[in-house]
Each structure stands twice: as structure tokens, then as C-alpha cells.
Motif scaffolding. Structure first.
Motif, short mmCIF file in Angstrom:
data_model
loop_
_atom_site.label_atom_id
_atom_site.label_comp_id
_atom_site.label_asym_id
_atom_site.label_seq_id
_atom_site.Cartn_x
_atom_site.Cartn_y
_atom_site.Cartn_z
N GLY A 62 0.80 -1.22 0.00
CA GLY A 62 0.00 0.00 0.00
C GLY A 62 0.83 1.26 0.00
O GLY A 62 1.85 1.36 -0.67
N GLY A 63 0.38 2.25 0.76
CA GLY A 63 1.02 3.55 0.79
C GLY A 63 -0.01 4.65 0.61
O GLY A 63 -1.22 4.43 0.71
N THR A 64 0.45 5.85 0.34
CA THR A 64 -0.45 6.98 0.19
C THR A 64 -1.14 6.96 -1.17
O THR A 64 -0.74 6.25 -2.08
N GLY A 65 -2.17 7.80 -1.29
CA GLY A 65 -2.86 7.94 -2.56
C GLY A 65 -3.98 6.95 -2.76
O GLY A 65 -4.28 6.12 -1.89
N HIS A 66 -4.61 7.05 -3.93
CA HIS A 66 -5.73 6.19 -4.27
C HIS A 66 -5.24 4.91 -4.93
O HIS A 66 -4.20 4.90 -5.58
N PRO A 67 -6.01 3.82 -4.82
CA PRO A 67 -5.72 2.63 -5.62
C PRO A 67 -5.83 2.98 -7.10
O PRO A 67 -6.59 3.86 -7.49
N GLN A 68 -5.08 2.28 -7.91
CA GLN A 68 -5.08 2.55 -9.34
C GLN A 68 -6.48 2.42 -9.93
O GLN A 68 -7.19 1.46 -9.67
N GLY A 69 -6.88 3.42 -10.70
CA GLY A 69 -8.18 3.42 -11.35
C GLY A 69 -9.32 3.93 -10.49
O GLY A 69 -10.47 3.96 -10.93
N LEU A 70 -9.01 4.35 -9.26
CA LEU A 70 -10.05 4.84 -8.35
C LEU A 70 -9.69 6.23 -7.83
O LEU A 70 -9.71 6.49 -6.63
N GLU A 71 -9.34 7.11 -8.76
CA GLU A 71 -8.88 8.44 -8.37
C GLU A 71 -10.00 9.31 -7.80
O GLU A 71 -9.75 10.20 -6.99
N GLY A 101 -13.41 9.95 -5.49
CA GLY A 101 -13.92 9.40 -4.25
C GLY A 101 -12.84 9.32 -3.16
O GLY A 101 -11.75 9.87 -3.29
N CYS A 102 -13.16 8.61 -2.09
CA CYS A 102 -12.31 8.57 -0.89
C CYS A 102 -11.64 7.21 -0.72
O CYS A 102 -11.48 6.73 0.41
N TYR A 103 -11.27 6.59 -1.79
CA TYR A 103 -10.64 5.27 -1.72
C TYR A 103 -9.20 5.38 -1.22
O TYR A 103 -8.43 6.22 -1.68
N ALA A 104 -8.84 4.52 -0.27
CA ALA A 104 -7.49 4.46 0.26
C ALA A 104 -6.88 3.10 -0.06
O ALA A 104 -7.61 2.12 -0.27
N ARG A 105 -5.58 3.04 -0.07
CA ARG A 105 -4.89 1.78 -0.35
C ARG A 105 -4.71 1.00 0.95
O ARG A 105 -4.25 1.56 1.94
N PRO A 106 -5.09 -0.29 0.98
CA PRO A 106 -4.78 -1.10 2.16
C PRO A 106 -3.28 -1.10 2.39
O PRO A 106 -2.50 -1.43 1.49
N THR A 107 -2.88 -0.68 3.57
CA THR A 107 -1.46 -0.43 3.84
C THR A 107 -0.98 -1.27 5.01
O THR A 107 -1.67 -1.39 6.03
N VAL A 108 0.21 -1.85 4.84
CA VAL A 108 0.81 -2.67 5.89
C VAL A 108 2.21 -2.14 6.18
O VAL A 108 3.04 -2.00 5.27
#
Length: 479
Positions: free
Chosen positions: A351-360, A362-369
Motif C-alpha cells: 500500500g502507501g499513500t494515494g488512491h488505488p489505481q483506477g479509483l482516483e 472518491g475517498c478510496y485508500a490503499r490497504p497499507t501494511v
């Protein structure tokens, strides 16, 4: 294509829908698209006063209702709720961004589960107890104020409104401004259930005007709050200053301990599932994964695989496993949390910062570990309230317990491993609720936290006692 904006301008007071007299308003946006969703007109101090007055007027008669009358009331609420279920699913999906599957299987059904659980508690609760010649009664504490959050917009309110009514307490509810759609529907559920006028009241508003006015009203005898630590502490101080009863459900940073004999891949997947189920927006989500040091790399690989293969997207799509975060403000908060971890040099596993690819949009976040970070680091100690996991490694079980307890929070904890050792570890954890080997939430058991996670308990007989005041009736001993 534009969508019609819902407008919420009325409160529910004394059995009627009444127009708000407030001047402020709040705009909500669909977290999946960023498009305008609703307009809420906040209440005024006068609206708050009217709600409390209605509850105060209804209190005397409600306190005298019988157990059976209250059970009948709960059953009417259940019947009304069932009729509105489809609309509630739509409202939660659109306003929270929760996946359709989660709305249909848990977010909305949780409301009915609450009715069933509180009906069982009410049916068996000892409101009268004989102690020698004396009598101990459990009397309604009085007008109860319920302030709830947006992340579980039905389960949360039903978990506090129902025990208040079951105890014979008239209620005033201030929902989160981010949950107006579900709040208005739930108020309609209560209306259709035919509750006595004033037994249930709802005021839409913010914390610094409506919330403060309600908490400070001397006619309010009890306050239940779910939300942030800062707001909860302020409400707790204001309530105690007026000798009010108070129950606080605040933050969490729940540890998930994988014992040495556990099936580590299965345990890591279970932890990730629990964390990501509501986009990490659950106070009791397992946000710290504790694994044996020699298996850290394996745990990282499993967690990364789950994060990287999770189906993120439109909540309306049947296959979506994780939707967006609930609102833009919270999305930015989670982004800052992830940035903090990166600045502190934590190892980014996925994961990390920013939106998942293709979901710019809305409020989508990347699952981050994150992993390999000092135990006192910000991301280890503070709550992300989002899809962010921190992995910690331990040398032996004693160290695992020490790490788990090295937190200002103590709401929930999770242990996976051999049954006997898991039970022993659970007893040593500083948490209000401990789940062993995948045990799910049980609404018949008390839920609440220690340390900065809150004060008091919800659910079960202990949760009902929060709305009751013991009264001792003393009689002379027999000659």
C-alpha cells in the motif's frame, strides 16, 4: 449523470417531525464518487432544548411501564425496522460507502440483532431483588442522551437507544452529521413503531452547538457517547461536573496475537479480514499484528498478498470487498497517518499513500501494511481508523503480552493459537473484550474499554445497568 440531493431539515421531537430552526448547514458527498449527496440543516440550541423538554415530559410515564410493555415496544421497533430494511441498505451503501454485501449481511442486519439481544436481556433482567427483609429496585436513571458516530450508523445507535428504552428512559439522540440519511430513516422506524410521544427524540446537529447544549442540559441524567478520545474526555468532564451518568466508547488500537503454535497464514488472513471489513473504520478493528520474530517475513508476505489482491471499488458492485473511506476529511486523516509512518522509516510492506489505481475519484485508500518499526512509534501507538496494519514481532509469549499491553488503548484484543494457552494469554491482556480463535462479537457480553478506550460498558445486562439506578427500600426486620 447528476443525482438528486437529499435534504434533511427536520428533527423528530415529541412524536412529530419539526423543521429545524438552526442557521448552519452541512453538505455530504458520496464517498465513492465525490458527488454531492445530501444537505443537512443543523439544529439550534432551541431545537436541543425542545427535544430534552419532550423527553423530560415523557419520562414519568415511561418509567412506570411494565417489562411486557417495553418488550412489546422493542418488538414493534423490530417489525418497523424490517419494513425499512431495503431503504436502510441503500442509505448505508451510499452515505458510508460500505460494500453492498457488507450492508446486506451485517451493517443493516445488526440493527435487528440488537433488538433480539436487548429483548433477551430485558426478558430476564432482575429489576427487583429481595435482600433479607429489604428490597433492591433498579429504577430508570432518567432522560438519556445518546451521541453516536458515523462508521456503524445503525448498529451503533441501536446499541444505545434500545437499552435506554428497555430501562424505561426517554431518549434524545444526536447522530453524526455524516450519517443524516440513516438517522432520518431510523427515526422514521421509531415513529412507525408507535412509541409514546417524547420517548424517542432526534436532533440533527454538530457537536459544538447542539451537542454541547444537550450535554449541558440539567434535565439530562445520562450521556452515552461514541467517538474520539478528545471529544469523549470533554463530554465526560462536562457530564461528571453535573453528576450525570456517563458511558464512553472511544478509540482503539487492538492487538492480534498469533501464538507460536498457530496456523500463521490463516491467522494473518483473519486479522486482515477483520481490519479491512469496514475499511478499517471500526474502533475494535485488529490494527496491530503480533507474530513470532522468526516468522516475521512470512507474516509480511501473507499480509501483502491479502492487501494487494483485495477487490476495492464501487460499493454497489457485488464483488467489492472494500469500499471508500466514509468522507473526505477522514480520507485526508488516514493519508497523514500513512505519511507519518513513511517519515518515521517504517518498512512499507504493502500500500502507501494515494488512491488505488483506477479509483482516483472518491475517498478510496490503499490497504497499507507497515512493519519493522519501533514499538513507541506514532503508527504503533495511535489509531488510524482506516485500512492500515502494523506488524510487530516478539521473542516469546511474555514479550507478546507486554507489547500488546504497551498502549494507551484497551478496547479489544485477539488471540489465535492453542486453546489453553490462548485463554491464559487472554487473561493477561488489558482489554475490555478478548476474542479467542476467531470468536465473533456476542451482543450478550459487555463491550467497552479500559484506559483511553472509554468508560462503562455496552451490551448484555451490564449495558442495561448503565441506564438504571439502584434504589434500596428498607423495611424493619420482623419482630
Amino acid at each position: 449523470m447528476s443525482t438528486a440531493i437529499n435534504r434533511y431539515t427536520r428533527h423528530y421531537i415529541n412524536g412529530q417531525w419539526v423543521e429545524s430552526t438552526g442557521a448552519e448547514s452541512f453538505e455530504s458527498f458520496n464517498p465513492a464518487t465525490g458527488q454531492p449527496l445530501s444537505h443537512t440543516r443543523f439544529g439550534s440550541e432551541a431545537d436541543a432544548d425542545a427535544a430534552v423538554q419532550a423527553a423530560q415530559t415523557a419520562q414519568a410515564a415511561l418509567a412506570l411501564t411494565t417489562r411486557q410493555e417495553r418488550l412489546d415496544m422493542l418488538q414493534r421497533i423490530a417489525a418497523s425496522y424490517s419494513k425499512h430494511q431495503a431503504a436502510l441498505v441503500d442509505a448505508v451503501q451510499q452515505s458510508l460507502g460500505a460494500p453492498r454485501m457488507l450492508c446486506e449481511r451485517l451493517q443493516v442486519p445488526a440493527g435487528l440483532m440488537q433488538v433480539q439481544a436487548w429483548s433477551r436481556v430485558l426478558a430476564d433482567f432482575p429489576f427487583e431483588e429481595q435482600r433479607g427483609p429489604h428490597l433492591l429496585l433498579q429504577q430508570p436513571v432518567g432522560v438519556s442522551l445518546c451521541i453516536t458516530s458515523w462508521n456503524w450508523p445503525l448498529n451503533g445507535p441501536m446499541g444505545v437507544l434500545l437499552p435506554a428504552l428497555a430501562a424505561g428512559c426517554a431518549t434524545v439522540w444526536k447522530p453524526s452529521e455524516h450519517a443524516s440519511a440513516t438517522a432520518v430513516l431510523l427515526a422514521q422506524v421509531m415513529h412507525d413503531a408507535g412509541l409514546p410521544p417524547g420517548a424517542f427524540n432526534m436532533v440533527l446537529g454538530n457537536g459544538h452547538v447542539v451537542g454541547r447544549r444537550l450535554v449541558g442540559d440539567p434535565a439530562v441524567a445520562m450521556v452515552s457517547f461514541t467517538g474520539s478520545v478528545a471529544a469523549g474526555n470533554a463530554i465526560g468532564q462536562a457530564s461528571v461536573a453535573q453528576s450525570k451518568r456517563v458511558v464512553l466508547e472511544l478509540g482503539g488500537k487492538s492487538p492480534f496475537i498469533v501464538l507460536p503454535d498457530a496456523d500463521l497464514p490463516a491467522a494473518v488472513k483473519a486479522c486482515m479480514t477483520g481490519l479491512l471489513r469496514n475499511s478499517g473504520q471500526s474502533c475494535n478493528a485488529p490494527a496491530r499484528l503480533l507474530v513470532p520474530r522468526e516468522r516475521l517475513a512470512e507474516a509480511e508476505a501473507v499480509a501483502a498478498a491479502v492487501a494487494n489482491h483485495l477487490v476495492i471499488g464501487d460499493p454497489a458492485e457485488p464483488g467489492t470487498q472494500m469500499g471508500p473511506l466514509g468522507n473526505e476529511m477522514h480520507y485526508q486523516t488516514v493519508q497523514r497517518f500513512i505519511e507519518h509512518g513513511l517519515r518515521d522509516g517504517a518498512h512499507l510492506v504493502a500500500g502507501g499513500t494515494g488512491h488505488p489505481q483506477g479509483l482516483e475519484a472518491g475517498c478510496y485508500a490503499r490497504p497499507t501494511v507497515f512493519s519493522r518499526v519501533p514499538d513507541d512509534a506514532f503508527i504503533v501507538q495511535e489509531e488510524a481508523f482506516g485500512p492500515v496494519l502494523v506488524i510487530q514481532d516478539y521473542g516469546d509469549v511474555d514479550e507478546a503480552v507486554e507489547l500488546a499491553n504497551r498502549s494507551e488503548f484497551g478496547l479489544s484484543a485477539y488471540v489465535v493459537g492453542g486453546a489453553e494457552q490462548a485463554r491464559q494469554v487472554a487473561r493477561r491482556l488489558q482489554a475490555g473484550m478478548v476474542h479467542i480463535n476467531g470468536a465473533e462479537m456476542d451482543l450478550g457480553m459487555p463491550f467497552g474499554g479500559v484506559k483511553h478506550s472509554g468508560l462503562g460498558r455496552k451490551f448484555g445486562p451490564e449495558g442495561l445497568k448503565a441506564y438504571l439506578e439502584p434504589q434500596s427500600i428498607l423495611v424493619p426486620a420482623a419482630a
